[in-house]
Each structure stands twice: as C-alpha cells, then as structure tokens.
Design a protein around this motif. Structure first.
Motif, PDB file in Angstrom:
ATOM      1  N   TYR A  52       0.835  -1.206   0.000  1.00  0.00           N
ATOM      2  CA  TYR A  52       0.000   0.000   0.000  1.00  0.00           C
ATOM      3  C   TYR A  52       0.867   1.253   0.000  1.00  0.00           C
ATOM      4  N   SER A  53       1.913   1.238   0.808  1.00  0.00           N
ATOM      5  CA  SER A  53       2.796   2.401   0.904  1.00  0.00           C
ATOM      6  C   SER A  53       3.449   2.709  -0.436  1.00  0.00           C
ATOM      7  N   SER A  56       0.722   3.895  -2.952  1.00  0.00           N
ATOM      8  CA  SER A  56       0.263   5.238  -2.580  1.00  0.00           C
ATOM      9  C   SER A  56       1.290   6.291  -2.946  1.00  0.00           C
ATOM     10  N   ARG A  57       2.545   6.001  -2.695  1.00  0.00           N
ATOM     11  CA  ARG A  57       3.605   6.986  -2.937  1.00  0.00           C
ATOM     12  C   ARG A  57       3.878   7.167  -4.430  1.00  0.00           C
ATOM     13  N   PHE A  60      -0.042   7.612  -6.599  1.00  0.00           N
ATOM     14  CA  PHE A  60      -0.947   8.691  -6.190  1.00  0.00           C
ATOM     15  C   PHE A  60      -0.218   9.878  -5.572  1.00  0.00           C
ATOM     16  N   HIS A  61       1.116   9.802  -5.482  1.00  0.00           N
ATOM     17  CA  HIS A  61       1.947  10.868  -4.907  1.00  0.00           C
ATOM     18  C   HIS A  61       1.456  11.274  -3.525  1.00  0.00           C
ATOM     19  N   ALA A  62       1.060  10.267  -2.749  1.00  0.00           N
ATOM     20  CA  ALA A  62       0.571  10.501  -1.386  1.00  0.00           C
ATOM     21  C   ALA A  62       1.368   9.621  -0.427  1.00  0.00           C
ATOM     22  N   THR A  64       2.947   7.982   2.905  1.00  0.00           N
ATOM     23  CA  THR A  64       2.430   7.706   4.244  1.00  0.00           C
ATOM     24  C   THR A  64       3.579   7.815   5.234  1.00  0.00           C
ATOM     25  N   GLN A  67       3.778   3.630   7.873  1.00  0.00           N
ATOM     26  CA  GLN A  67       4.001   2.266   7.420  1.00  0.00           C
ATOM     27  C   GLN A  67       5.302   1.665   7.944  1.00  0.00           C
TER      28      GLN A  67
END
Length: 187
Positions: A52-53, A56-57, A60-62, A64, A67
């Motif tokens: 997920y990390s 996401s990174r 989606f450039h988001a 966390t 993690q």
C-alpha cells in the motif's frame, strides 16, 4: 532439514515422561500455535502495508508516514512470537559438525550444556527486555517519527516472546533430565 514443501502435518517431539512437564509443554504448545497463527496474519498484513505504501507513494503521490513503524512493529512481533514454536521443533540453526564425531553420551552432555547456556542467555535477554518495556512504559517513550507510536509495543512483544522461548528451553531441558532413556521406550 527439508528441501521441499512439507505436505504432512508438523509433528513435535514426543511428550515428556514427567506428567507435570508434559502438561506444561502441551499448554505452551497451544500458546505457541496461537502465536504462530497470529504471526502468519501479521506477516501478510506487513506485506499489504508495505505494498500500500509503495502504491500510494508512486502512483498517487501521497506518501504515508506510519508504514515503517507499523511494519517494523509487526515484524518484531513475528520474530519474537515465533521463537518458542521453532525451539519446540528444534528448528533453530545449529552447527552439528561435531555431533556425528562424538560418542552418544558425550553428545548428550554437549546438548544438555548447550540447553542450559541457552536458557541462561535467554533468561538474561528476557530480563533486559522486560526492563526496556518498563522504561518505555513509565517514560512514555515513542519513536522519533511524526507518527510516534509508543515503544512499549515492540518491547512488550520482544519481552513476551523471549519469556516464552526461555520457558520452552527450560521445559525441554527438564524433559531431557527426567525422560527415560530411548531404549526403555522401545521395549
């Protein structure tokens, strides 16, 4: 040593001859099996968290910030909660180069000494782990990240796992001391 997939159920050593030691060993085995299941779930969750990390990174450039600690904490639990189960099956890595060269009685003494020294080392490690847990709990220690989870969580898993490992080694050593010789079981 296995070089393939185990198809049959995993069998542990034969029960100790002493009834009290056998009961304690059976109870500890149930705890170990429960922790083994929990460890398997935590290992899968760790894989999901890290996946997920990354997704996401990069997609989606988001990023966390939680993690790393979550993964490390789960891996600490997996590592320390699995040690007593592995010890029950005598699955820890050992150097057996000398075992084949020694007479049977000398090898039995060697194994006994190794178990006693291992129990003493693990007891010391257990004591220090509980001291770390207590210090982290009392002082409210956290990690240095922005997520800042409390450090008593991994320290408690480490201390509990080492306690179980020490107990497992002590029970195996007591069983070895009280068991009848193999020749009497065969008769």
């Amino acid at each position: 040593m296995s070089h393939g997939v185990e198809l049959g159920p995993v069998r542990g050593p034969r029960p100790p001859d002493n009834a009290a030691i056998a009961a304690a060993t059976a109870m500890l085995d149930k705890v170990n099996r429960g922790l083994q299941l929990l460890s398997m779930i935590a290992l899968v969750l760790t894989a999901f968290v890290l996946t997920y990390s990354v997704v996401s990174r990069y997609f989606f450039h988001a990023p966390t910030d939680w993690q790393d600690e979550a993964s490390v904490f789960m891996l600490v639990g997996v590592t320390f909660f699995s040690t007593a189960y592995v010890q029950y099956h005598r699955g820890h890595i050992g150097i057996e180069a000398v075992a084949g060269l020694l007479p049977r009685r000398v090898n039995a003494v060697r194994l006994f000494v190794v178990d006693v020294v291992s129990a003493l080392f693990c007891a010391f490690f257990t004591w220090k782990s509980w001291a770390l847990f207590h210090e982290a709990w009392v002082d409210g220690q956290t990690t240095s990240s922005t997520f800042a989870p409390p450090l008593w969580i991994p320290y408690s898993m480490m201390a509990a796992g080492m306690t179980l490992l020490t107990l497992q080694i002590v029970l195996q050593t007591l069983a070895r001391m009280t068991n009848k010789p193999e020749s009497e079981h065969a008769a």
